[in-house]
Motif scaffolding. Sequence first.
Motif, PDB file in Angstrom:
ATOM      1  N   ALA A  31      11.108  -5.237   7.001  1.00 21.86           N
ATOM      2  CA  ALA A  31      10.684  -3.991   6.361  1.00 21.86           C
ATOM      3  C   ALA A  31      11.663  -2.883   6.712  1.00 21.86           C
ATOM      4  O   ALA A  31      12.341  -2.944   7.746  1.00 21.86           O
ATOM      5  N   ASP A  32      11.705  -1.864   5.856  1.00 23.70           N
ATOM      6  CA  ASP A  32      12.634  -0.766   6.083  1.00 23.70           C
ATOM      7  C   ASP A  32      12.109   0.263   7.069  1.00 23.70           C
ATOM      8  O   ASP A  32      12.755   1.268   7.327  1.00 23.70           O
ATOM      9  N   ASP A  33      10.957   0.007   7.645  1.00 24.46           N
ATOM     10  CA  ASP A  33      10.352   0.886   8.637  1.00 24.46           C
ATOM     11  C   ASP A  33       9.726   0.011   9.721  1.00 24.46           C
ATOM     12  O   ASP A  33       9.032  -0.964   9.411  1.00 24.46           O
ATOM     13  N   HIS A  70       8.005   0.984   0.089  1.00 25.15           N
ATOM     14  CA  HIS A  70       8.841   0.409   1.150  1.00 25.15           C
ATOM     15  C   HIS A  70       9.470  -0.891   0.683  1.00 25.15           C
ATOM     16  O   HIS A  70       8.916  -1.607  -0.159  1.00 25.15           O
ATOM     17  N   GLU A  71      10.640  -1.177   1.242  1.00 25.97           N
ATOM     18  CA  GLU A  71      11.279  -2.480   1.037  1.00 25.97           C
ATOM     19  C   GLU A  71      10.720  -3.452   2.069  1.00 25.97           C
ATOM     20  O   GLU A  71      10.818  -3.200   3.279  1.00 25.97           O
ATOM     21  N   THR A  96       7.255   0.502  11.777  1.00 28.41           N
ATOM     22  CA  THR A  96       5.797   0.470  11.759  1.00 28.41           C
ATOM     23  C   THR A  96       5.281  -0.424  10.641  1.00 28.41           C
ATOM     24  O   THR A  96       4.315  -1.179  10.817  1.00 28.41           O
ATOM     25  N   VAL A  97       5.934  -0.356   9.492  1.00 28.44           N
ATOM     26  CA  VAL A  97       5.546  -1.209   8.372  1.00 28.44           C
ATOM     27  C   VAL A  97       5.774  -2.677   8.721  1.00 28.44           C
ATOM     28  O   VAL A  97       4.951  -3.544   8.417  1.00 28.44           O
ATOM     29  N   ASN A  98       6.895  -2.962   9.387  1.00 28.58           N
ATOM     30  CA  ASN A  98       7.152  -4.348   9.774  1.00 28.58           C
ATOM     31  C   ASN A  98       6.117  -4.848  10.775  1.00 28.58           C
ATOM     32  O   ASN A  98       5.691  -6.007  10.708  1.00 28.58           O
ATOM     33  N   GLU A  99       5.695  -3.981  11.691  1.00 22.56           N
ATOM     34  CA  GLU A  99       4.652  -4.369  12.638  1.00 22.56           C
ATOM     35  C   GLU A  99       3.363  -4.726  11.908  1.00 22.56           C
ATOM     36  O   GLU A  99       2.699  -5.717  12.243  1.00 22.56           O
ATOM     37  N   ASP A 100       3.010  -3.928  10.897  1.00 23.90           N
ATOM     38  CA  ASP A 100       1.793  -4.216  10.131  1.00 23.90           C
ATOM     39  C   ASP A 100       1.955  -5.490   9.310  1.00 23.90           C
ATOM     40  O   ASP A 100       1.025  -6.302   9.200  1.00 23.90           O
ATOM     41  N   LEU A 101       3.158  -5.678   8.745  1.00 24.76           N
ATOM     42  CA  LEU A 101       3.428  -6.885   7.975  1.00 24.76           C
ATOM     43  C   LEU A 101       3.324  -8.121   8.877  1.00 24.76           C
ATOM     44  O   LEU A 101       2.731  -9.139   8.491  1.00 24.76           O
ATOM     45  N   GLU A 102       3.883  -8.033  10.077  1.00 24.67           N
ATOM     46  CA  GLU A 102       3.781  -9.150  11.014  1.00 24.67           C
ATOM     47  C   GLU A 102       2.321  -9.425  11.387  1.00 24.67           C
ATOM     48  O   GLU A 102       1.901 -10.590  11.475  1.00 24.67           O
ATOM     49  N   ARG A 103       1.539  -8.362  11.597  1.00 25.01           N
ATOM     50  CA  ARG A 103       0.123  -8.540  11.924  1.00 25.01           C
ATOM     51  C   ARG A 103      -0.603  -9.274  10.805  1.00 25.01           C
ATOM     52  O   ARG A 103      -1.409 -10.193  11.046  1.00 25.01           O
ATOM     53  N   ARG A 104      -0.330  -8.908   9.554  1.00 20.18           N
ATOM     54  CA  ARG A 104      -0.994  -9.552   8.423  1.00 20.18           C
ATOM     55  C   ARG A 104      -0.538 -10.998   8.260  1.00 20.18           C
ATOM     56  O   ARG A 104      -1.330 -11.879   7.906  1.00 20.18           O
ATOM     57  N   ALA A 133      13.980  -3.672   9.676  1.00 20.56           N
ATOM     58  CA  ALA A 133      13.363  -4.254  10.861  1.00 20.56           C
ATOM     59  C   ALA A 133      12.956  -5.683  10.534  1.00 20.56           C
ATOM     60  O   ALA A 133      12.668  -6.015   9.385  1.00 20.56           O
ATOM     61  N   ASN A 134      12.920  -6.543  11.549  1.00 22.47           N
ATOM     62  CA  ASN A 134      12.782  -7.967  11.288  1.00 22.47           C
ATOM     63  C   ASN A 134      12.034  -8.633  12.441  1.00 22.47           C
ATOM     64  O   ASN A 134      12.296  -8.331  13.608  1.00 22.47           O
ATOM     65  N   SER A 135      11.098  -9.506  12.137  1.00 15.84           N
ATOM     66  CA  SER A 135      10.425 -10.329  13.145  1.00 15.84           C
ATOM     67  C   SER A 135      10.555 -11.791  12.763  1.00 15.84           C
ATOM     68  O   SER A 135      10.277 -12.164  11.619  1.00 15.84           O
TER      69      SER A 135
END
Length: 428
Positions: free
Chosen positions: A292-294, A262-263, A296-304, A217-219
């Motif tokens: 991120a490979d998930d 996670h990646e 939900t993880v990418n959403e959290d990474l983007e938030r941070r 997943a990518n933002s």
Amino acid sequence: MTSSMTVTELRRDFHQHPEVGFCEFRTASRAAGVLADLGWDVGAGADVLDPNTRLGMPAPEVLDAAYRRAADADGDDRFLPAMRGGLTGVVATLRGKRPGPVVALRADLDALPLSESDDPAHIPTRDGFRSRWPGAMHACGHDGHVAVALELARRLSDQDFPGTVRLVLQPAEEGGRGAAGMVAAGVADDVDIFLTAHLGMGLPTGTVCPAIPDLLANSKLRATFQGSASHASMAPEQGRHALLGAAAATLGVHTMPRFSGHETRVNVGMLTSGTSSNIVPDTAVMLLETRADDGTVNEDLERRVRAVLAGAANMYGLELTVTLVGAVTTATNDPLLVNMIEEASRAAGAEVTGPGAGIGSDDATAFMRRVQDHGGVACYFGIGADSPAPHHASRFDIDEAALPVAVAVLEHVLRTGTTGNFSAGRFA
């Protein structure tokens, strides 16, 4: 451009005329013209691409300049007008002589904002098909993808295959911007089988990986830091240094902790600011991404990441605007298709192998999710093509010997691979 051109000639023509996302007027219109001349039913523009769901659109003056350039470079007048304003999607459909599923094949159209190498040893330079348009280059193999799709269309024009084949020529794959608009336009809603193949992927020529797993997943974000200018010597305290804030944000993003199990990836890929050494810069613009490979993880990474940007802006007294300019989801490969592609690869004389080096993202996942949500199946696979440099490098080039391999594998799947697996409108 004519339908009698070889797959290599097609690829070289597209390579010489690279166009970035939503500016693929020449590429898309000429491909549409070839498909129409072959007897395919062709749709283009707003009929196949929802204008309201596109992300990261170029400025209107950029689109207009690209349109005029395409018109002057033999863009196809039958389709160019429908594409004005960045509506550069194309869908071509052909019904076979026998009953069967609706099979869609995605090919991406866009190039990258990169200057191609002029090294005499670089094959496109040596053989005279290097990019003619400065600042843009096919450095990911999309020129080959379109050429393969058109050669496949030529071969399938005899209609000796089951079901219906739909070629989806997608703009703006780079940055995750083009698929959403085509999905919103409904081009995948009745698709039973969705396929997309990517050349290269760290795989050697003559090999096929039947399923590329773990697409991320990518933002994509654009961050604008707004401060105030002042004299760098006489009144530095009166300025608000946008570049320092953006630089602090860059370091903060790249030093964030990773997710265990996670990646994940982050990258600041562009930072522009300032006009002179004696002026405190009042504006800085950054392009960055998370992966991120998930989802939900990418959403959290983007938030941070957004929190890091806001913290840096606050530290330097800056205003901050963050815009999402691209987004890609994750998707899974259906085992039925993985087996089908593996069989087709062996039948075409290719060696079946595992994934190549590295993990990336691809906008095709939006199509895959849509098809799977509607009860169909989907697969993203790799076709090996040697290159002297990695994807997105100025010396990238695909080994053209991979093009007929790609055509042969896809032709085998479409002519014979879907027979016997289709039942009651969906796969059994």
